[in-house]
Scaffold this motif. Structure first.
Motif, short mmCIF file in Angstrom:
data_model
loop_
_atom_site.label_atom_id
_atom_site.label_comp_id
_atom_site.label_asym_id
_atom_site.label_seq_id
_atom_site.Cartn_x
_atom_site.Cartn_y
_atom_site.Cartn_z
N MET A 210 -14.01 35.89 0.18
CA MET A 210 -13.35 37.13 -0.22
C MET A 210 -12.31 36.86 -1.30
O MET A 210 -12.10 37.69 -2.20
CB MET A 210 -12.70 37.78 0.99
N GLY A 211 -11.66 35.70 -1.24
CA GLY A 211 -10.70 35.34 -2.29
C GLY A 211 -11.37 35.22 -3.64
O GLY A 211 -10.81 35.63 -4.66
N VAL A 212 -12.59 34.68 -3.64
CA VAL A 212 -13.34 34.54 -4.90
C VAL A 212 -13.80 35.91 -5.41
O VAL A 212 -13.64 36.24 -6.59
CB VAL A 212 -14.56 33.61 -4.70
N LEU B 149 -12.82 39.11 -4.45
CA LEU B 149 -11.84 40.19 -4.61
C LEU B 149 -10.61 39.79 -5.41
O LEU B 149 -10.05 40.61 -6.14
CB LEU B 149 -11.41 40.70 -3.22
N LEU B 150 -10.17 38.55 -5.23
CA LEU B 150 -8.94 38.10 -5.90
C LEU B 150 -9.21 37.20 -7.10
O LEU B 150 -8.28 36.71 -7.73
CB LEU B 150 -8.04 37.37 -4.89
N LYS B 151 -10.50 36.96 -7.37
CA LYS B 151 -10.92 36.12 -8.51
C LYS B 151 -10.33 34.71 -8.43
O LYS B 151 -9.98 34.11 -9.46
CB LYS B 151 -10.52 36.78 -9.85
N GLU B 152 -10.18 34.19 -7.22
CA GLU B 152 -9.67 32.83 -7.07
C GLU B 152 -10.75 31.83 -7.50
O GLU B 152 -11.95 32.09 -7.35
CB GLU B 152 -9.27 32.57 -5.61
N ARG B 153 -10.30 30.68 -7.97
CA ARG B 153 -11.23 29.62 -8.40
C ARG B 153 -11.29 28.55 -7.32
O ARG B 153 -10.26 28.11 -6.81
CB ARG B 153 -10.79 29.03 -9.73
N LEU B 154 -12.49 28.13 -6.99
CA LEU B 154 -12.68 27.14 -5.94
C LEU B 154 -12.87 25.75 -6.52
O LEU B 154 -13.43 25.58 -7.60
CB LEU B 154 -13.89 27.49 -5.07
N ARG B 155 -12.43 24.77 -5.75
CA ARG B 155 -12.71 23.38 -6.07
C ARG B 155 -14.14 23.05 -5.63
O ARG B 155 -14.70 23.75 -4.77
CB ARG B 155 -11.70 22.46 -5.39
N ALA C 179 -15.75 37.96 11.82
CA ALA C 179 -15.21 37.15 10.72
C ALA C 179 -14.76 38.04 9.56
O ALA C 179 -13.66 37.86 9.02
CB ALA C 179 -16.27 36.16 10.24
N PHE C 180 -15.58 39.01 9.16
CA PHE C 180 -15.22 39.85 8.02
C PHE C 180 -14.08 40.80 8.35
O PHE C 180 -13.21 41.05 7.50
CB PHE C 180 -16.45 40.64 7.54
#
Length: 333
Positions: free
Chosen positions: A119-121, A123-129, A161-162
């Motif tokens: 959801m961070g990726v 909805l919040l456009k977070e970048r993952l390692r 979970a969601f």
């Protein structure tokens, strides 16, 4: 001062173990409330939680936040969304436990950190390692394996979970303390819950006054079962690093999983073991990456302080975890 700090950490750890231990053992409580149905149990949980939290707030005299919240319509709207989402989460969980799906419910809280990251990726456009991508991919593979094993997607797990990940996302935006947040949410839940209980009683379907005083006390105790772990969690959150809370959070689904197999006797065919093994592999990758990142951040901060010559004490790994805000640690709230 060092001794005082260690004592605070010890108190925090004890509260953390208590909070996650109670959440892990709560499947033992819901069956005690039969013959009440999941809807009635949920309504009593919402209503009695407000009573116990209000008493706690009266005791500590913390009410200033309520006036501020009422003057902020956007935050109040977010609290309403949080109340609606956690109502869904509580209802599904109570139904799952009392319908013999404890293991599948535990899976929902195992995969919650992976859903939070996804959801961070999205909805919040977070970048993952890279390791986080590997963990999410492994978690997705686990859901596919479990869907084949169950003959359908593990809906209970996915809904839990969601809903909980959404709840965590909304609470992050609201930014209220644990007890205050629960008070605001249950205040919103109270009237619908009370209305449902009264309607059920009028229809002759309520068990509150028909199954004896002991049953009524147990239904009222749903408020304590909700509030006490949260108070312990709040005490832990201000005393121990987020990285530690991120590890402690796995205690609850582990206890639930073990109860489902050894106490409730739920079946675990090979394909479910394979699916759970993939989930545990994903969580291992996620935890290892979070701890490694926390150490690297701490080391970089110490080196920066050394270069600048600032007379500031070295930063501990746990403090670095607070700053880095890894998804595993955040999902503990």
């Amino acid at each position: 001062m060092a001794g005082s700090s260690r004592n605070e950490q010890r108190i925090g750890l004890l509260n953390g173990f208590a909070a996650y231990g109670m959440w892990g053992l709560v499947p033992l409580f819901w069956p005690l409330l039969k013959p009440a149905g999941a809807g009635e149990i949920l309504a009593h949980r919402m209503a009695w939680s407000l009573v116990f939290v209000a008493v706690a707030l009266l005791f500590v005299r913390r009410w200033s936040w309520a006036g501020e919240l009422l003057r902020q319509p956007r935050r109040l709207g977010l609290v309403t969304v949080a109340a609606a989402v956690i109502t869904v989460n509580w209802g599904i969980y109570i139904w799952a436990v009392n319908s013999g799906h404890v293991v599948e419910a535990s899976l929902g809280y195992f995969i919650n950190p992976l859903v939070t990251i996804a959801m961070g990726v999205l909805l919040l456009k977070e970048r993952l390692r890279p390791v986080q991508w590997a963990a999410v991919g492994t978690g997705f593979a686990a859901v596919v394996v479990l869907a084949v094993g169950y003959g359908q997607p593990p809906w209970i797990s996915l809904c839990l979970a969601f809903s909980f990940a959404t709840y965590g996302l909304v609470k992050k935006k609201v930014n209220l303390g644990g007890v205050e947040s629960l008070a605001a949410e249950t205040a919103i839940q109270f009237l619908p819950a009370l209305g449902y209980v009264l309607w059920l009683s009028a229809q002759g379907g309520s068990t509150f006054a028909t199954e004896g005083a002991g049953h009524a006390v147990l239904l009222a105790a749903t408020g304590l079962v909700t509030a006490v772990p949260l108070v312990c969690f709040g005490a832990a959150a201000i005393r121990v690093p987020l990285s530690t809370l991120g590890l402690l959070q796995y205690l609850a689904p582990v206890f639930q999983f073990l109860l489902g197999i050894f106490y409730f006797g739920e079946a675990m065919p090979p394909e479910r073991w394979a699916g759970f093994a993939l989930v545990w592999l994903a969580l291992s990758l996620l935890t290892w990456d979070a701890l490694r990142t926390a150490r690297q951040t701490a080391r970089a901060l110490r080196e920066q302080l050394a270069r600048t010559g600032a007379g500031v004490p070295p930063v501990k790994d746990g403090d670095a975890a607070r700053e880095s805000g890894d998804s595993v640690a955040r999902s503990a709230t």
